[in-house]
Scaffold this motif. Structure first.
Motif, mmCIF file in Angstrom:
data_model
loop_
_atom_site.group_PDB
_atom_site.id
_atom_site.type_symbol
_atom_site.label_atom_id
_atom_site.label_comp_id
_atom_site.label_asym_id
_atom_site.label_seq_id
_atom_site.Cartn_x
_atom_site.Cartn_y
_atom_site.Cartn_z
ATOM 1 N N VAL A 116 8.828 -16.165 -9.056
ATOM 2 C CA VAL A 116 7.351 -15.976 -9.302
ATOM 3 C C VAL A 116 6.802 -16.994 -10.095
ATOM 4 O O VAL A 116 7.540 -17.750 -11.161
ATOM 5 C CB VAL A 116 7.055 -14.441 -9.569
ATOM 6 C CG1 VAL A 116 7.707 -14.210 -11.122
ATOM 7 C CG2 VAL A 116 5.479 -14.366 -9.500
ATOM 8 N N GLU A 162 -0.171 -16.790 -12.541
ATOM 9 C CA GLU A 162 -1.090 -15.660 -13.304
ATOM 10 C C GLU A 162 -0.601 -14.505 -12.617
ATOM 11 O O GLU A 162 -0.836 -13.389 -13.592
ATOM 12 C CB GLU A 162 -2.583 -15.802 -12.865
ATOM 13 C CG GLU A 162 -2.955 -16.977 -13.470
ATOM 14 C CD GLU A 162 -4.527 -17.391 -12.946
ATOM 15 O OE1 GLU A 162 -4.978 -16.744 -12.091
ATOM 16 O OE2 GLU A 162 -5.271 -18.198 -13.383
ATOM 17 N N MET A 163 0.086 -14.110 -11.569
ATOM 18 C CA MET A 163 0.570 -12.976 -11.167
ATOM 19 C C MET A 163 1.986 -12.696 -11.408
ATOM 20 O O MET A 163 2.585 -11.502 -10.849
ATOM 21 C CB MET A 163 0.428 -12.909 -9.619
ATOM 22 C CG MET A 163 -0.977 -13.234 -9.111
ATOM 23 S SD MET A 163 -1.960 -11.793 -9.680
ATOM 24 C CE MET A 163 -1.646 -10.522 -8.896
ATOM 25 N N ALA A 164 2.573 -13.381 -12.402
ATOM 26 C CA ALA A 164 3.922 -13.024 -12.807
ATOM 27 C C ALA A 164 4.066 -11.663 -13.166
ATOM 28 O O ALA A 164 5.149 -10.780 -12.612
ATOM 29 C CB ALA A 164 4.329 -13.869 -13.859
ATOM 30 N N ALA A 188 2.581 -8.817 -12.487
ATOM 31 C CA ALA A 188 2.452 -7.791 -11.289
ATOM 32 C C ALA A 188 3.432 -7.967 -10.184
ATOM 33 O O ALA A 188 4.023 -7.102 -9.680
ATOM 34 C CB ALA A 188 1.151 -8.169 -10.662
ATOM 35 N N GLU A 189 3.992 -9.308 -9.923
ATOM 36 C CA GLU A 189 5.033 -9.568 -8.948
ATOM 37 C C GLU A 189 6.081 -9.044 -9.529
ATOM 38 O O GLU A 189 7.173 -8.339 -8.747
ATOM 39 C CB GLU A 189 4.973 -11.007 -8.599
ATOM 40 C CG GLU A 189 3.906 -11.346 -7.736
ATOM 41 C CD GLU A 189 4.043 -12.765 -7.400
ATOM 42 O OE1 GLU A 189 5.022 -13.291 -6.789
ATOM 43 O OE2 GLU A 189 3.002 -13.516 -7.411
ATOM 44 N N SER A 190 6.474 -9.267 -10.953
ATOM 45 C CA SER A 190 7.854 -8.688 -11.497
ATOM 46 C C SER A 190 7.649 -7.293 -11.349
ATOM 47 O O SER A 190 9.005 -6.533 -11.055
ATOM 48 C CB SER A 190 8.000 -9.223 -12.942
ATOM 49 O OG SER A 190 7.942 -10.352 -12.850
ATOM 50 N N ASP A 206 6.315 -5.300 -9.032
ATOM 51 C CA ASP A 206 6.515 -4.823 -7.543
ATOM 52 C C ASP A 206 8.001 -5.218 -7.151
ATOM 53 O O ASP A 206 8.659 -4.356 -6.420
ATOM 54 C CB ASP A 206 5.431 -5.949 -6.573
ATOM 55 C CG ASP A 206 4.220 -5.565 -6.690
ATOM 56 O OD1 ASP A 206 3.669 -4.378 -7.283
ATOM 57 O OD2 ASP A 206 3.210 -6.280 -6.394
ATOM 58 N N HIS A 245 5.235 -1.930 -16.143
ATOM 59 C CA HIS A 245 4.331 -3.251 -16.507
ATOM 60 C C HIS A 245 3.883 -3.286 -17.862
ATOM 61 O O HIS A 245 3.674 -4.468 -18.205
ATOM 62 C CB HIS A 245 3.064 -2.523 -15.698
ATOM 63 C CG HIS A 245 2.320 -1.479 -16.153
ATOM 64 N ND1 HIS A 245 2.720 -0.113 -15.973
ATOM 65 C CD2 HIS A 245 1.143 -1.296 -17.047
ATOM 66 C CE1 HIS A 245 2.002 0.705 -16.668
ATOM 67 N NE2 HIS A 245 1.073 -0.156 -17.197
ATOM 68 N N ASP A 299 5.407 -7.197 -20.187
ATOM 69 C CA ASP A 299 4.439 -8.219 -20.574
ATOM 70 C C ASP A 299 4.975 -8.684 -22.034
ATOM 71 O O ASP A 299 4.356 -9.777 -22.386
ATOM 72 C CB ASP A 299 3.175 -7.320 -20.881
ATOM 73 C CG ASP A 299 1.870 -8.072 -21.033
ATOM 74 O OD1 ASP A 299 2.060 -8.864 -20.271
ATOM 75 O OD2 ASP A 299 1.155 -7.431 -22.187
#
Length: 144
Positions: free
Chosen positions: A58, A61-63, A65-67, A69, A108, A112
């Motif tokens: 990944v 910017e979506m790192a 959220a993708e992590s 998931d 989540h 971070d």
């Protein structure tokens, strides 16, 4: 203790207060255990030597959220009451333990923090690593 230690404790305060997550041992102690189950090269697991490996990448910017998931997807077949240990490799100095089902809710907040993240299912011998470079890995230990 680091600023990230304080930030992570604050982010997870409700989980601690509810008895859903607890601090475990020092990060370096948990890394010794991971090293007994998985071979390392530098600060990363050598996934080529693990079993049933799932890998993805990944970026951008979506790192986070993708992590999240990825973590939820690769662990969904594990028992939800399995005890999992989390440890980061540099920014935080302690480990966290709790049931897998709780980590599904809290991951989540954890990812971070800017560091490599390791989630270890000791009883089943699996590990998920999520790196700052965007590498997402899952596999079973070849020594268990």
């Amino acid at each position: 203790m680091t600023t990230y230690d304080d930030d992570l404790r604050s982010a997870l305060a409700a989980y601690y207060a509810g008895g859903l997550l607890a601090e475990g041992g020092r990060a370096d102690e948990v890394f010794r255990e991971i090293g007994e189950m998985f071979p390392f090269v530098g600060s990363k697991i050598k996934w080529a030597m693990a079993n049933d490996v799932v890998q993805s990448k990944v970026s951008g910017e979506m790192a986070v959220a993708e992590s999240v998931d990825f973590f939820c997807e690769v662990t969904k077949w594990m028992p939800e009451d399995e005890i999992v240990t989390y440890v980061g490799d540099s920014a935080t100095t302690f480990s966290i333990t709790g049931r897998l089902s709780v980590f599904w809710q809290a991951v989540h907040l954890i990812v971070d923090v800017p560091q490599h993240h390791y989630f270890l299912g000791r009883s089943s011998g699996w590990c998920v690593s999520l790196t700052m470079e965007g590498d997402m890995n899952f596999g079973f230990s070849s020594v268990i």
